[in-house]
Design an enzyme around this catalytic site. Sequence first.
Site, PDB file in Angstrom:
ATOM      1  N   MET A  30       0.840  -1.205   0.000  1.00  0.00           N
ATOM      2  CA  MET A  30       0.000   0.000   0.000  1.00  0.00           C
ATOM      3  C   MET A  30       0.877   1.258   0.000  1.00  0.00           C
ATOM      4  O   MET A  30       0.398   2.353   0.315  1.00  0.00           O
ATOM      5  CB  MET A  30      -0.939  -0.004   1.207  1.00  0.00           C
ATOM      6  CG  MET A  30      -1.921  -1.178   1.165  1.00  0.00           C
ATOM      7  SD  MET A  30      -3.453  -0.856   2.024  1.00  0.00           S
ATOM      8  CE  MET A  30      -2.859  -0.560   3.680  1.00  0.00           C
ATOM      9  N   GLY A  36      11.021  -2.938   5.380  1.00  0.00           N
ATOM     10  CA  GLY A  36      10.248  -4.189   5.401  1.00  0.00           C
ATOM     11  C   GLY A  36       9.768  -4.543   3.998  1.00  0.00           C
ATOM     12  O   GLY A  36       9.919  -5.681   3.540  1.00  0.00           O
ATOM     13  N   HIS A  37       9.214  -3.546   3.302  1.00  0.00           N
ATOM     14  CA  HIS A  37       8.777  -3.775   1.919  1.00  0.00           C
ATOM     15  C   HIS A  37       9.967  -4.157   1.029  1.00  0.00           C
ATOM     16  O   HIS A  37       9.872  -5.038   0.181  1.00  0.00           O
ATOM     17  CB  HIS A  37       8.128  -2.507   1.344  1.00  0.00           C
ATOM     18  CG  HIS A  37       6.881  -2.064   2.050  1.00  0.00           C
ATOM     19  ND1 HIS A  37       6.819  -0.904   2.785  1.00  0.00           N
ATOM     20  CD2 HIS A  37       5.657  -2.626   2.146  1.00  0.00           C
ATOM     21  CE1 HIS A  37       5.597  -0.752   3.277  1.00  0.00           C
ATOM     22  NE2 HIS A  37       4.871  -1.785   2.916  1.00  0.00           N
ATOM     23  N   GLN A  61     -10.572  -2.534   1.959  1.00  0.00           N
ATOM     24  CA  GLN A  61     -10.139  -3.241   3.160  1.00  0.00           C
ATOM     25  C   GLN A  61     -10.139  -2.342   4.404  1.00  0.00           C
ATOM     26  O   GLN A  61      -9.782  -2.778   5.488  1.00  0.00           O
ATOM     27  CB  GLN A  61      -8.772  -3.906   2.955  1.00  0.00           C
ATOM     28  CG  GLN A  61      -7.594  -2.955   2.865  1.00  0.00           C
ATOM     29  CD  GLN A  61      -6.330  -3.671   2.444  1.00  0.00           C
ATOM     30  OE1 GLN A  61      -6.232  -4.217   1.348  1.00  0.00           O
ATOM     31  NE2 GLN A  61      -5.333  -3.688   3.326  1.00  0.00           N
ATOM     32  N   GLN A 150       5.637 -11.693   7.159  1.00  0.00           N
ATOM     33  CA  GLN A 150       5.111 -12.325   8.385  1.00  0.00           C
ATOM     34  C   GLN A 150       4.502 -11.275   9.316  1.00  0.00           C
ATOM     35  O   GLN A 150       3.715 -11.574  10.195  1.00  0.00           O
ATOM     36  CB  GLN A 150       6.223 -13.087   9.123  1.00  0.00           C
ATOM     37  CG  GLN A 150       5.685 -13.932  10.286  1.00  0.00           C
ATOM     38  CD  GLN A 150       6.742 -14.315  11.287  1.00  0.00           C
ATOM     39  OE1 GLN A 150       7.803 -14.786  10.901  1.00  0.00           O
ATOM     40  NE2 GLN A 150       6.466 -14.103  12.580  1.00  0.00           N
ATOM     41  N   GLN A 155      -3.001 -12.250   7.550  1.00  0.00           N
ATOM     42  CA  GLN A 155      -3.290 -11.885   6.158  1.00  0.00           C
ATOM     43  C   GLN A 155      -2.593 -12.854   5.198  1.00  0.00           C
ATOM     44  O   GLN A 155      -3.202 -13.341   4.239  1.00  0.00           O
ATOM     45  CB  GLN A 155      -2.805 -10.454   5.915  1.00  0.00           C
ATOM     46  CG  GLN A 155      -2.785 -10.031   4.474  1.00  0.00           C
ATOM     47  CD  GLN A 155      -2.393  -8.572   4.342  1.00  0.00           C
ATOM     48  OE1 GLN A 155      -3.138  -7.692   4.718  1.00  0.00           O
ATOM     49  NE2 GLN A 155      -1.219  -8.313   3.798  1.00  0.00           N
ATOM     50  N   SER A 188       4.196   1.277   7.907  1.00  0.00           N
ATOM     51  CA  SER A 188       3.899   2.599   7.346  1.00  0.00           C
ATOM     52  C   SER A 188       3.178   3.442   8.390  1.00  0.00           C
ATOM     53  O   SER A 188       3.255   4.668   8.386  1.00  0.00           O
ATOM     54  CB  SER A 188       3.030   2.460   6.101  1.00  0.00           C
ATOM     55  OG  SER A 188       3.629   1.563   5.196  1.00  0.00           O
ATOM     56  N   ARG A 189       2.450   2.786   9.301  1.00  0.00           N
ATOM     57  CA  ARG A 189       1.679   3.513  10.322  1.00  0.00           C
ATOM     58  C   ARG A 189       2.560   4.060  11.445  1.00  0.00           C
ATOM     59  O   ARG A 189       2.091   4.884  12.232  1.00  0.00           O
ATOM     60  CB  ARG A 189       0.576   2.622  10.893  1.00  0.00           C
ATOM     61  CG  ARG A 189      -0.519   2.322   9.878  1.00  0.00           C
ATOM     62  CD  ARG A 189      -1.725   1.656  10.510  1.00  0.00           C
ATOM     63  NE  ARG A 189      -2.875   1.662   9.613  1.00  0.00           N
ATOM     64  CZ  ARG A 189      -3.243   0.635   8.831  1.00  0.00           C
ATOM     65  NH1 ARG A 189      -2.550  -0.487   8.851  1.00  0.00           N
ATOM     66  NH2 ARG A 189      -4.293   0.737   8.043  1.00  0.00           N
TER      67      ARG A 189
HETATM   68  P1  AMP Z   1       1.438  -2.962   3.442  1.00  0.00           P
HETATM   69  O1  AMP Z   1       2.039  -1.929   2.549  1.00  0.00           O
HETATM   70  O2  AMP Z   1       1.387  -2.585   4.877  1.00  0.00           O
HETATM   71  O3  AMP Z   1       0.124  -3.482   2.918  1.00  0.00           O
HETATM   72  O4  AMP Z   1       2.431  -4.207   3.384  1.00  0.00           O
HETATM   73  C1  AMP Z   1       2.799  -4.801   2.166  1.00  0.00           C
HETATM   74  C2  AMP Z   1       3.583  -6.059   2.449  1.00  0.00           C
HETATM   75  O5  AMP Z   1       4.755  -5.738   3.194  1.00  0.00           O
HETATM   76  C3  AMP Z   1       2.787  -7.074   3.312  1.00  0.00           C
HETATM   77  O6  AMP Z   1       3.022  -8.384   2.818  1.00  0.00           O
HETATM   78  C4  AMP Z   1       3.379  -6.868   4.682  1.00  0.00           C
HETATM   79  O7  AMP Z   1       3.289  -8.002   5.518  1.00  0.00           O
HETATM   80  C5  AMP Z   1       4.838  -6.559   4.348  1.00  0.00           C
HETATM   81  N1  AMP Z   1       5.468  -5.853   5.466  1.00  0.00           N
HETATM   82  C6  AMP Z   1       5.010  -4.741   6.093  1.00  0.00           C
HETATM   83  N2  AMP Z   1       5.822  -4.420   7.124  1.00  0.00           N
HETATM   84  C7  AMP Z   1       6.810  -5.351   7.140  1.00  0.00           C
HETATM   85  C8  AMP Z   1       7.957  -5.565   7.970  1.00  0.00           C
HETATM   86  N3  AMP Z   1       8.244  -4.767   9.001  1.00  0.00           N
HETATM   87  N4  AMP Z   1       8.756  -6.619   7.692  1.00  0.00           N
HETATM   88  C9  AMP Z   1       8.480  -7.437   6.646  1.00  0.00           C
HETATM   89  N5  AMP Z   1       7.413  -7.291   5.828  1.00  0.00           N
HETATM   90  C10 AMP Z   1       6.594  -6.261   6.066  1.00  0.00           C
END
Ligand code: AMP
Length: 283
Positions: A30, A36-37, A61, A150, A155, A188-189
């Site tokens: 998103m 992490g991404h 969502q 993870q 999800q 992101s939050r």
């Molecule tokens: P989001 O942009 O929050 O929808 O996350 C996109 C993807 O990045 C999802 O598969 C998340 O689980 C993964 N993700 C978000 N934060 C982390 C993190 N700290 N470590 C690893 N993967 C992450």
Amino acid sequence: MKIISNIDEMRLYAARLVKRGHSIGFVPTMGALHAGHISLVDAAAAADAKVIVSVFVNQVQFAPNEDFNAYPRPIKKDIKLLRSTKKVDCLFTPEAAEMYPEGYASHVALENSMTACLCGVTRPAHFKGVTTVIAKFLNIVNPDRIYLGQKDAQQAMIIIKMMRDLNYRTQAVICPIVREKDGLALSSRNAYLTPEQRNSAPVIFKSLQMVESMVELGERNAETIKKEIRRKIKEENLEIDYVEAVSAADLKPAEQLSGKVLIAAAVFVGKTRLIDNIIIDIP
Ligand code: AMP
């Protein structure tokens, strides 16, 4: 890095890659990208010939009282970061109006206990929005592998089950949680947190880590462990949404810890709801 916003163009681009014999790794996000991404991008680039990342804040969502409008959208920064990795072949940034045009009426919903527990309790429509958008992305991109964190363990498990149930060919790769030095899971939050809240937030991971030592000392009672996690989080005066211990295989509640157990928490740090988890393997 090619940037595509149009769905047909995306479908054509991905189909051409497949025709040329390339494997496709797909990373749905998103946006408001962080390390992490990028760890998912790294994993995709290591295993697949071509990497496609999507940035799409998926309104369906979010519940009406949630942070859809406030959700950060630093798209220029995201593009720069993705380009700097030199590992992304294509960024897909579809328009909401094309993903969900007026009259849109089809949803993919996983209907079993997996969506009713943990985050599903306070976010009842959330996973229906997630499985719907992921099913749409899989139909458009048709990747060999989808890379999931993870961090959002529930999800990821729901997406895997949905893909299996609906006979998608795509395989899922779940990547470990990337954390700040003090243990706070990147999210992101986290950008919403005041400096004071940012100082309190690492207690979430610390409380989960404590479980590992309790288990090492022989504790197996889930209720005792959850109580300890709650106690530690409350020391920082944070409001708990849930603390749960469930089987990492099917998300069923665990009373006595054995096998692979997911210990997961959702906590309000001020108004910001943060989630975190650990998976422990108990012989
Ligand atoms: P989001 O942009 O929050 O929808 O996350 C996109 C993807 O990045 C999802 O598969 C998340 O689980 C993964 N993700 C978000 N934060 C982390 C993190 N700290 N470590 C690893 N993967 C992450």
